[in-house]
Design a protein around this motif. Structure first.
Motif, PDB file in Angstrom:
ATOM      1  N   LYS A 180       0.841  -1.201   0.000  1.00 20.02           N
ATOM      2  CA  LYS A 180       0.000   0.000   0.000  1.00 20.02           C
ATOM      3  C   LYS A 180       0.870   1.242   0.000  1.00 20.02           C
ATOM      4  O   LYS A 180       1.804   1.361   0.794  1.00 20.02           O
ATOM      5  CB  LYS A 180      -0.922   0.007   1.215  1.00 20.02           C
ATOM      6  CG  LYS A 180      -1.884   1.194   1.258  1.00 20.02           C
ATOM      7  CD  LYS A 180      -2.864   1.073   2.419  1.00 20.02           C
ATOM      8  CE  LYS A 180      -3.878   2.210   2.386  1.00 20.02           C
ATOM      9  NZ  LYS A 180      -4.885   2.103   3.476  1.00 20.02           N
ATOM     10  N   GLU A 243       6.011   6.178  -4.247  1.00 20.13           N
ATOM     11  CA  GLU A 243       5.447   5.117  -3.409  1.00 20.13           C
ATOM     12  C   GLU A 243       4.846   4.001  -4.266  1.00 20.13           C
ATOM     13  O   GLU A 243       4.885   2.829  -3.891  1.00 20.13           O
ATOM     14  CB  GLU A 243       4.394   5.696  -2.459  1.00 20.13           C
ATOM     15  CG  GLU A 243       4.977   6.517  -1.318  1.00 20.13           C
ATOM     16  CD  GLU A 243       5.661   7.795  -1.781  1.00 20.13           C
ATOM     17  OE1 GLU A 243       6.838   8.026  -1.401  1.00 20.13           O
ATOM     18  OE2 GLU A 243       5.036   8.571  -2.539  1.00 20.13           O
ATOM     19  N   GLU A 302      -1.527   7.211   9.570  1.00 23.46           N
ATOM     20  CA  GLU A 302      -1.626   5.763   9.436  1.00 23.46           C
ATOM     21  C   GLU A 302      -0.227   5.185   9.580  1.00 23.46           C
ATOM     22  O   GLU A 302       0.757   5.910   9.605  1.00 23.46           O
ATOM     23  CB  GLU A 302      -2.217   5.368   8.072  1.00 23.46           C
ATOM     24  CG  GLU A 302      -3.717   5.552   7.981  1.00 23.46           C
ATOM     25  CD  GLU A 302      -4.312   4.877   6.749  1.00 23.46           C
ATOM     26  OE1 GLU A 302      -3.708   3.908   6.251  1.00 23.46           O
ATOM     27  OE2 GLU A 302      -5.374   5.328   6.297  1.00 23.46           O
ATOM     28  N   GLY A 303      -0.163   3.865   9.653  1.00 24.15           N
ATOM     29  CA  GLY A 303       1.126   3.198   9.707  1.00 24.15           C
ATOM     30  C   GLY A 303       1.905   3.472  10.971  1.00 24.15           C
ATOM     31  O   GLY A 303       3.132   3.465  10.969  1.00 24.15           O
ATOM     32  N   GLN A 305       2.219   6.232  12.568  1.00 24.93           N
ATOM     33  CA  GLN A 305       2.833   7.552  12.612  1.00 24.93           C
ATOM     34  C   GLN A 305       2.175   8.419  13.677  1.00 24.93           C
ATOM     35  O   GLN A 305       1.001   8.252  13.989  1.00 24.93           O
ATOM     36  CB  GLN A 305       2.722   8.230  11.248  1.00 24.93           C
ATOM     37  CG  GLN A 305       3.355   7.437  10.123  1.00 24.93           C
ATOM     38  CD  GLN A 305       4.808   7.123  10.399  1.00 24.93           C
ATOM     39  OE1 GLN A 305       5.632   8.014  10.466  1.00 24.93           O
ATOM     40  NE2 GLN A 305       5.124   5.851  10.576  1.00 24.93           N
ATOM     41  N   ASN A 314       5.097   3.764   2.649  1.00 29.92           N
ATOM     42  CA  ASN A 314       4.532   2.491   2.211  1.00 29.92           C
ATOM     43  C   ASN A 314       4.265   1.558   3.373  1.00 29.92           C
ATOM     44  O   ASN A 314       5.050   1.480   4.329  1.00 29.92           O
ATOM     45  CB  ASN A 314       5.486   1.795   1.240  1.00 29.92           C
ATOM     46  CG  ASN A 314       5.537   2.471  -0.105  1.00 29.92           C
ATOM     47  OD1 ASN A 314       6.175   3.510  -0.257  1.00 29.92           O
ATOM     48  ND2 ASN A 314       4.854   1.916  -1.085  1.00 29.92           N
ATOM     49  N   LEU A 315       3.159   0.846   3.256  1.00 30.25           N
ATOM     50  CA  LEU A 315       2.815  -0.242   4.167  1.00 30.25           C
ATOM     51  C   LEU A 315       2.879  -1.551   3.388  1.00 30.25           C
ATOM     52  O   LEU A 315       2.378  -1.631   2.260  1.00 30.25           O
ATOM     53  CB  LEU A 315       1.400  -0.052   4.719  1.00 30.25           C
ATOM     54  CG  LEU A 315       1.213   1.060   5.755  1.00 30.25           C
ATOM     55  CD1 LEU A 315      -0.250   1.453   5.846  1.00 30.25           C
ATOM     56  CD2 LEU A 315       1.735   0.624   7.108  1.00 30.25           C
ATOM     57  N   TYR A 316       3.508  -2.559   4.000  1.00 24.13           N
ATOM     58  CA  TYR A 316       3.588  -3.879   3.377  1.00 24.13           C
ATOM     59  C   TYR A 316       2.996  -4.894   4.349  1.00 24.13           C
ATOM     60  O   TYR A 316       3.308  -4.881   5.546  1.00 24.13           O
ATOM     61  CB  TYR A 316       5.042  -4.241   3.072  1.00 24.13           C
ATOM     62  CG  TYR A 316       5.715  -3.245   2.165  1.00 24.13           C
ATOM     63  CD1 TYR A 316       5.435  -3.211   0.803  1.00 24.13           C
ATOM     64  CD2 TYR A 316       6.629  -2.322   2.668  1.00 24.13           C
ATOM     65  CE1 TYR A 316       6.048  -2.287  -0.036  1.00 24.13           C
ATOM     66  CE2 TYR A 316       7.241  -1.394   1.839  1.00 24.13           C
ATOM     67  CZ  TYR A 316       6.943  -1.386   0.486  1.00 24.13           C
ATOM     68  OH  TYR A 316       7.546  -0.466  -0.341  1.00 24.13           O
ATOM     69  N   TRP A 322       3.772  -6.910   9.325  1.00 28.52           N
ATOM     70  CA  TRP A 322       3.704  -5.790   8.396  1.00 28.52           C
ATOM     71  C   TRP A 322       4.905  -4.862   8.600  1.00 28.52           C
ATOM     72  O   TRP A 322       5.590  -4.917   9.619  1.00 28.52           O
ATOM     73  CB  TRP A 322       2.396  -5.015   8.540  1.00 28.52           C
ATOM     74  CG  TRP A 322       2.119  -4.424   9.896  1.00 28.52           C
ATOM     75  CD1 TRP A 322       1.668  -5.091  11.001  1.00 28.52           C
ATOM     76  CD2 TRP A 322       2.258  -3.059  10.284  1.00 28.52           C
ATOM     77  NE1 TRP A 322       1.518  -4.232  12.063  1.00 28.52           N
ATOM     78  CE2 TRP A 322       1.863  -2.971  11.651  1.00 28.52           C
ATOM     79  CE3 TRP A 322       2.659  -1.899   9.630  1.00 28.52           C
ATOM     80  CZ2 TRP A 322       1.886  -1.767  12.361  1.00 28.52           C
ATOM     81  CZ3 TRP A 322       2.672  -0.705  10.331  1.00 28.52           C
ATOM     82  CH2 TRP A 322       2.290  -0.650  11.679  1.00 28.52           C
ATOM     83  N   TRP A 324       6.321  -0.671   7.903  1.00 29.99           N
ATOM     84  CA  TRP A 324       6.150   0.718   7.474  1.00 29.99           C
ATOM     85  C   TRP A 324       7.499   1.224   6.975  1.00 29.99           C
ATOM     86  O   TRP A 324       8.524   1.067   7.640  1.00 29.99           O
ATOM     87  CB  TRP A 324       5.656   1.606   8.617  1.00 29.99           C
ATOM     88  CG  TRP A 324       5.741   3.076   8.296  1.00 29.99           C
ATOM     89  CD1 TRP A 324       6.656   3.981   8.762  1.00 29.99           C
ATOM     90  CD2 TRP A 324       4.897   3.811   7.406  1.00 29.99           C
ATOM     91  NE1 TRP A 324       6.430   5.221   8.226  1.00 29.99           N
ATOM     92  CE2 TRP A 324       5.357   5.158   7.383  1.00 29.99           C
ATOM     93  CE3 TRP A 324       3.801   3.472   6.608  1.00 29.99           C
ATOM     94  CZ2 TRP A 324       4.759   6.140   6.610  1.00 29.99           C
ATOM     95  CZ3 TRP A 324       3.203   4.453   5.833  1.00 29.99           C
ATOM     96  CH2 TRP A 324       3.681   5.779   5.849  1.00 29.99           C
ATOM     97  N   ASP A 326       9.437   4.690   5.094  1.00 28.11           N
ATOM     98  CA  ASP A 326       9.372   6.061   4.587  1.00 28.11           C
ATOM     99  C   ASP A 326      10.777   6.639   4.523  1.00 28.11           C
ATOM    100  O   ASP A 326      11.770   5.900   4.634  1.00 28.11           O
ATOM    101  CB  ASP A 326       8.422   6.936   5.420  1.00 28.11           C
ATOM    102  CG  ASP A 326       8.880   7.117   6.864  1.00 28.11           C
ATOM    103  OD1 ASP A 326      10.037   6.741   7.210  1.00 28.11           O
ATOM    104  OD2 ASP A 326       8.087   7.642   7.675  1.00 28.11           O
ATOM    105  N   TYR A 330      12.540   2.370   8.490  1.00 31.00           N
ATOM    106  CA  TYR A 330      11.434   1.407   8.437  1.00 31.00           C
ATOM    107  C   TYR A 330      11.327   0.655   9.756  1.00 31.00           C
ATOM    108  O   TYR A 330      12.290   0.531  10.517  1.00 31.00           O
ATOM    109  CB  TYR A 330      11.587   0.436   7.264  1.00 31.00           C
ATOM    110  CG  TYR A 330      12.787  -0.487   7.296  1.00 31.00           C
ATOM    111  CD1 TYR A 330      12.724  -1.753   7.897  1.00 31.00           C
ATOM    112  CD2 TYR A 330      13.986  -0.122   6.678  1.00 31.00           C
ATOM    113  CE1 TYR A 330      13.811  -2.610   7.891  1.00 31.00           C
ATOM    114  CE2 TYR A 330      15.090  -0.976   6.664  1.00 31.00           C
ATOM    115  CZ  TYR A 330      14.992  -2.218   7.263  1.00 31.00           C
ATOM    116  OH  TYR A 330      16.067  -3.070   7.261  1.00 31.00           O
TER     117      TYR A 330
END
Length: 429
Positions: A180, A243, A302-303, A305, A314-316, A322, A324, A326, A330
């Motif tokens: 994402k 992203e 989100e993520g 933050q 990005n979220l994986y 999962w 995060w 940026d 990470y």
């Protein structure tokens, strides 16, 4: 060989090859910078930090932009560069080996194609193209002419992002089922600006190039060209392409999806902007998915933050947890309790743009496009997802991609947006 080791092996090999050439000023790759607005000035400043590069040409349709760039060269003690209003004259110059393109999006493809056919290597800012047709044409011409074409997706040369993607592909959170991208970059209203006379020193016809002729307005020039369909691709194609590329990269440089859908709108503001300030997109690959969100208005984080931030990253999501990712680093969370399993901060060091440009210059010497960290085929494939999202948003429905026909099947309205009506003589063909 790991991705990390592989990258440094190629860099080392390229540097060793370069070392066999005659040392000194004559060994430099002579760069012409095309488009010297905000990002173009960054290109000038970045190439000035690389000893193997020399800026010999400055091209912009705006005289004031060229003058500002000459001031940067003078302040750095670099020789004055030859100035051009029309890039075609720069491309004819024997004093330019490669070009760096930082024009508005609608010029990226044509400038790259003209440069390749003139025998120049190309560093082109993201997004690679303004539409899907251009993306394919850029790949085709780069391969035909055997030119090096690097897209400015500098995340591919960013050490902590290389490490994060390697961790994901090595299974740190198990097999991935979703990537994402978040582009929650705060964007304020651009207001409304009326048509007015073209400012002195600006060639408005050349600025518009492949786009339709429109009256000059302040909002259609400078940075706000991003928010008009004629010249830009909205924030999903501005900041968001970084992203989006990181989504595809993490999933193994996955290709094009089976379906794409995007919804949203331009909410709250009453201004000149045409592109959405709020956008959601989803791309289905069957067993995997890419999702993307643009929010330019006030929004929450989100993520993981902190409140008060506007996440861009990005979220994986995998079977075991999962991640995060940026610009700051990470974090990896695993298990049912979301326990922190890893936290890596971004390394301090060279600008990632400088690293990316060094990689480009090394490939210019090795003459192997596989040495590029963001070769045109990578950049073009990633931007096609952006274009799919925007086409879906504009026609208002789910799109099915026909890989064999390279179109949206029987959807004539969507297929019409694969390319554009070009304004002669600025035709991408």
């Amino acid at each position: 060989m790991s991705m990390w080791t592989r990258r440094h092996f190629f860099q080392g090999a390229a540097m060793a090859l370069a070392a066999t050439r005659v040392a000194g000023a004559n060994d430099r790759i002579r760069i012409g910078v095309i488009g010297i607005g905000g990002r173009g000035r960054d290109h000038v400043q970045s190439f000035l930090q690389i000893p193997s590069a020399q800026i010999t040409g400055l091209c912009d349709v705006n005289q004031a932009a060229r003058e500002r760039a000459q001031s940067i060269l003078a302040k750095a003690g670099a020789p004055k560069a030859e100035e051009f209003t029309d890039m075609r004259k720069m491309l004819d110059s024997k004093e330019v080996d490669a070009v760096s393109i930082a024009t508005p999006n609608h010029w990226h493809a044509l400038a790259t194609i003209w440069a390749c056919r003139a025998g120049k290597d190309v560093y082109c800012e993201k997004p690679a193209s303004h539409n899907i047709h251009e993306a394919w044409k850029m790949i085709e011409v780069a391969r035909e002419t055997k030119r090096m074409v690097q897209i400015g997706s500098q995340s591919r040369s960013t050490p902590h992002k290389i490490r994060a993607i390697q961790e994901l592909q090595n299974g740190i959170i198990g097999p991935l089922y979703m990537a994402k991208g978040l582009c929650f970059k705060r964007r304020r209203s651009i207001g409304k600006t009326p048509p007015e006379p073209v400012p002195p020193g600006l060639d408005w016809d050349l600025f518009l190039g492949p786009a339709p002729m429109r009256p000059y307005t302040k909002n259609r020039f400078a940075y706000n060209w991003h928010w008009f369909w004629d010249t830009g691709n909205g924030d999903i194609g501005n900041q968001g392409i970084h992203e989006m590329d990181l989504c595809r990269w993490a999933l193994g440089d996955i290709g094009l999806p089976q379906t794409a859908v995007s919804t949203g709108g331009k909410f709250v503001y009453d201004d000149d902007q045409e592109t959405p300030n709020t956008q959601y997109a989803s791309f289905s690959y069957g067993a995997k998915q890419i999702t993307f969100e643009v929010r330019g208005l006030l929004t929450g984080p989100e993520g993981g933050q902190p409140v008060g931030t506007y996440p861009v990253g990005n979220l994986y999501f995998g079977s075991d947890g999962w991640m995060w990712l940026d610009e700051q680093g990470y974090q990896v969370y695993k298990g049912e309790k979301n326990e922190l399993a890893a936290a890596v901060k971004a390394e301090r060091g060279k600008s990632t743009t400088v690293l990316h440009m060094e990689n480009f210059l090394n490939a210019c010497r090795t003459r192997n496009h596989k040495d590029l960290t963001a070769d045109i085929e990578i950049g073009a494939t990633s931007v096609i997802l952006v274009h799919m999202a925007n086409v879906s948003y504009r026609v208002g429905r789910l799109l099915h991609w026909d890989e064999r026909a390279k179109n949206f099947g029987a959807d004539a309205e969507a297929n019409n947006l694969i390319s554009r009506d070009y304004r002669a003589p600025y035709i991408v063909s």
